[in-house]
Design a protein around this motif. Structure first.
Motif, PDB file in Angstrom:
ATOM      1  N   ILE A  34       0.833  -1.205   0.000  1.00  0.00           N
ATOM      2  CA  ILE A  34       0.000   0.000   0.000  1.00  0.00           C
ATOM      3  C   ILE A  34       0.867   1.254   0.000  1.00  0.00           C
ATOM      4  N   THR A  36       3.795   1.528  -1.238  1.00  0.00           N
ATOM      5  CA  THR A  36       4.341   1.677  -2.594  1.00  0.00           C
ATOM      6  C   THR A  36       3.300   2.304  -3.528  1.00  0.00           C
ATOM      7  N   TYR A  37       2.086   1.764  -3.480  1.00  0.00           N
ATOM      8  CA  TYR A  37       0.990   2.298  -4.317  1.00  0.00           C
ATOM      9  C   TYR A  37       0.791   3.793  -4.106  1.00  0.00           C
ATOM     10  N   SER A  38       0.998   4.227  -2.825  1.00  0.00           N
ATOM     11  CA  SER A  38       0.663   5.614  -2.512  1.00  0.00           C
ATOM     12  C   SER A  38       1.560   6.613  -3.255  1.00  0.00           C
ATOM     13  N   TRP A  40       2.417   5.995  -6.497  1.00  0.00           N
ATOM     14  CA  TRP A  40       2.161   5.803  -7.931  1.00  0.00           C
ATOM     15  C   TRP A  40       1.298   6.930  -8.495  1.00  0.00           C
ATOM     16  N   LYS A  42      -1.959   7.979 -11.032  1.00  0.00           N
ATOM     17  CA  LYS A  42      -3.147   7.483 -11.739  1.00  0.00           C
ATOM     18  C   LYS A  42      -3.078   7.920 -13.202  1.00  0.00           C
ATOM     19  N   THR A  46      -5.904   3.027 -15.738  1.00  0.00           N
ATOM     20  CA  THR A  46      -5.274   2.399 -14.558  1.00  0.00           C
ATOM     21  C   THR A  46      -4.254   3.350 -13.959  1.00  0.00           C
ATOM     22  N   PRO A  49       3.606   2.842 -11.973  1.00  0.00           N
ATOM     23  CA  PRO A  49       4.605   3.061 -10.925  1.00  0.00           C
ATOM     24  C   PRO A  49       5.276   4.422 -11.038  1.00  0.00           C
ATOM     25  N   TYR A 251     -10.698   2.573  -3.987  1.00  0.00           N
ATOM     26  CA  TYR A 251     -10.314   1.231  -4.450  1.00  0.00           C
ATOM     27  C   TYR A 251     -11.411   0.628  -5.315  1.00  0.00           C
ATOM     28  N   TRP A 257      -6.411   3.735  -6.950  1.00  0.00           N
ATOM     29  CA  TRP A 257      -5.686   3.034  -5.870  1.00  0.00           C
ATOM     30  C   TRP A 257      -4.584   3.880  -5.258  1.00  0.00           C
ATOM     31  N   PRO A 258      -3.817   4.632  -6.060  1.00  0.00           N
ATOM     32  CA  PRO A 258      -2.750   5.446  -5.448  1.00  0.00           C
ATOM     33  C   PRO A 258      -3.294   6.438  -4.412  1.00  0.00           C
ATOM     34  N   SER A 261      -4.497   4.578  -1.381  1.00  0.00           N
ATOM     35  CA  SER A 261      -3.364   4.103  -0.582  1.00  0.00           C
ATOM     36  C   SER A 261      -2.781   5.230   0.250  1.00  0.00           C
TER      37      SER A 261
END
Lengths: 290, 363
Positions: A34, A36-38, A40, A42, A46, A49, A251, A257-258, A261
């Motif tokens: 999570i 890591t996702y934060s 990324w 958008k 999708t 990274p 989510y 997701w970023p 997260s």
């Protein structure tokens, strides 16, 4: 000697390994994912990274997000406050006023037992009580206090605070009850013997000595409320959504997701900070009283 | 002398069954040091708690300085208590503990500070004023508890087994210190203890309690030398107690038990043929030769010789089966060898005035 020491170490490792593996696989790794996702970005439809703080900036720049955060904090504080307001006198009454041990146990269990009932069911109960076709409205109309059912009872912050207080109050009662029970009775007698009337005994002896329990109860209640996402769905209404609901939607439908997260990590940091603060206060208390 | 405490016909029953205090009558003079003595469950603590206001009697009245306080709550009574395990407030310093009860009284800060300081000084703890209770030793905590109880200058100081948690040496020192404090303050002390030595050393008057009633009240020497019952005789100090029959009341009383004949001082209330109990203190026995011309010669066999440092206790058995104790002080020459050994026969002489007689129903 060596032969005796070795198996003990193996045993200790064996005992610890299962929970350790569990914690690593199911807690540490997901949190890292999570985290890591934060960072990324958008990129419709999708995300890809990256290492940037845009998601965090967005939380504090867009009122839509930071206001939900503030609202969640306010609701958690209100729930903590009202839980304490009800739980403390109740626990005090149980420990110091109820003479029969059986009655005390019965009343204590009456508070704890709802924890065995499904959370959903307990939250849903308030929907049926507060709703426009609910028990409370029916009663108010029947008694003539209202001419028609009202909808001000449900789907707002009032119903949220009420429901959450009801759900989490056992977690406030338990530590306070325990800390009150630990206060030696002769301290109460000593204070009374020194000319202090009952109210003074409560404020100058019982309250300060029960602070560890109050602190523990407040911490648990605040953190549980802060992360709740069911009550807002059931009784919250449009202005009752909390930070967890926003995360869920990031989510889900929002498919970001970023950002979700980043919100989750922020929430984790806040909760950890509160637990750390509470821990330090507890330690200071322990040092002061031995 | 004026009575500061008047306890009249006080009874207290717990849970409708257990009679803790049974119709107790006790007046205490101003400035007296009175000890309530008895085994656990004799009602002494309940009586003390009724004086403090923690228990209310079912019947009877408690008066303090002429004022009826029977149902007055503790915080309205002019008495203070030293609790058994001190009951110091763990979240307050020694000085704050002592000053706790003063903040309620209408005193200014400087006055409170002065009083706390002088109370701590009185118990020799000025240097510990800012310590928390958990940073103090048992003896120091005891002193804080004492200072806290006297700082409000109560008319009566209640002490609930104040020395029971201290080790032997400290306890002995504190006994003397408490006695000095009593003299210095001039206020009334009521102490509860199950330790007879403590009671004998410290008190002006001892009240021996038995099953909620007062068995005997009197000065320490009264109680020791003229116990009113075998219960008091064996609870205050040690007594050899023999059960027998009165055979004659002419020219002093003659008491017999299976060949053992004891001549005692004349005493009213006894008649020939009556069952009776004779009590003799172990230290009143003298070791004599078998054929000695003494009033009462008691023949026993030594079972055990117990060395107590400054004395020796002979644990003997009478022909009739009773255990008989004899304490001998060891003099400068430490004549341990002159005392009979285990298994040897021994003869004791007991002066008529050393034997206390009790009717059988006095137990």
């Amino acid at each position: 000697m060596k032969e005796r020491k070795l198996p003990v170490n193996y045993l200790g490792l064996a005992v610890l390994s299962a929970p350790l593996v569990w914690a690593i696989v199911f807690m540490f790794v997901p949190y890292m994912i999570i985290l890591t996702y934060s960072f990324w970005i958008k990129k419709y439809p999708t995300f890809e990274p990256a290492f940037q703080f845009g998601n965090y900036v967005q939380i504090f720049a867009d009122p839509q997000y930071y206001q939900v955060l503030l609202r969640t904090m306010r609701i958690a504080l209100l729930v903590t406050f009202f839980s304490l307001l009800i739980a403390y006198p109740f626990a005090y009454y149980l420990v110091f006023k109820v003479r029969s041990a059986r009655v005390r146990l019965f009343l204590y269990m009456a508070v704890i037992l709802p924890l065995w009932v499904s959370y959903l069911l307990r939250a849903y109960t308030w929907k049926t009580i507060l709703g426009s076709q609910g028990v409370l409205n029916s009663f108010l109309v029947w008694s003539g206090l209202l001419s028609a059912p009202t909808d001000v009872l449900l789907y707002n912050q009032f119903s949220m605070v009420l429901t959450l207080t009801y759900i989490f109050i056992p977690f406030m009662v338990m530590p306070i009850y325990t800390s009150l029970e630990k206060i030696p009775r002769n301290l109460v007698e000593a204070a009374s013997d020194l000319g202090v009337p009952p109210l003074g005994v409560l404020t100058k002896v019982i309250w300060p000595l029960s602070l560890p329990g109050v602190l523990a109860g407040a911490t648990i209640t605040f953190c549980l409320t802060f992360g709740d996402f069911i009550a807002p769905i059931l009784v919250g209404g449009p202005d009752g959504s909390m930070i967890s609901n926003v995360i869920t939607s990031q989510y889900g439908t929002a498919l970001n997701w970023p950002l979700g997260s980043a919100l989750a990590i922020l929430m984790l940091v806040i909760v950890l900070a509160i637990i750390e603060l509470s821990d330090r206060l507890q330690k200071a208390e322990r040092i002061a009283t031995g | 002398m004026k009575s500061i405490i008047e306890i009249d016909g006080v009874s207290r029953t717990f849970g409708g069954k257990v009679v803790a205090v049974d119709n107790v009558q006790l007046h205490v003079a101003e400035g007296e040091f009175v000890t309530l003595l008895g085994p656990s469950g004799c009602g002494k603590t309940t009586l003390l708690r009724m004086l403090a206001g923690f228990e209310m009697p079912d019947s009877g009245s408690v008066r303090l300085d002429g004022k009826d306080v029977t149902f007055l709550p503790p915080y309205r009574r002019d008495v203070n208590m030293v609790f058994q395990d001190y009951a110091l407030f763990p979240h307050l310093t020694a000085a704050k503990n002592v000053g706790f009860g003063l903040e309620r009284q209408k005193l200014d800060r400087a006055e409170i500070g002065k009083r706390v300081e002088s109370a701590l000084q009185l118990v020799g703890l000025s240097a510990m004023a800012d310590r928390m209770p958990h940073q103090l030793s048992g003896g120091q905590r005891q002193r804080v508890a004492l200072a806290r109880a006297i700082v409000r200058r109560p008319r009566v100081l209640l002490l609930d087994e104040p020395l029971s948690a201290l080790d032997a040496n400290l306890r002995e020192a504190m006994q003397v210190e408490l006695k000095h404090l009593h003299n210095k303050l001039g206020i009334t002390f009521i102490m509860v203890t199950h330790d007879q030595t403590e009671a004998l050393v410290m008190s002006d008057r001892i009240v021996v309690m038995h099953r909620g009633r007062i068995a005997q009240a009197g000065t320490p020497s009264d109680l020791y030398d003229r116990p009113a019952s075998t219960y008091v005789a064996s609870f205050v100090g040690t007594s050899n107690i023999v059960e027998g029959t009165i055979v004659s009341v002419a020219d002093g009383i003659a008491f017999e038990r299976q060949g053992l004949r004891l001549r005692c001082l004349p005493l009213p209330g006894f008649s020939p043929g009556q069952r009776a109990l004779a009590a003799i203190r172990p230290e009143r026995l003298r070791i004599v030769n078998a054929g000695a011309k003494e009033a009462n010669v008691i023949a026993c066999t030594v079972e055990e010789r117990l060395f107590h440092g400054n004395s020796v206790r002979l644990r003997c058995r009478l022909a009739s089966g009773e255990v008989f104790l004899c304490d001998r002080q060891l003099n400068a020459s430490r004549d341990l060898g002159a005392l009979p050994d285990a298994g040897q026969p021994v003869h004791f002489a007991a002066d008529p005035d050393s034997i206390a007689l009790f009717r059988e129903d006095s137990r």
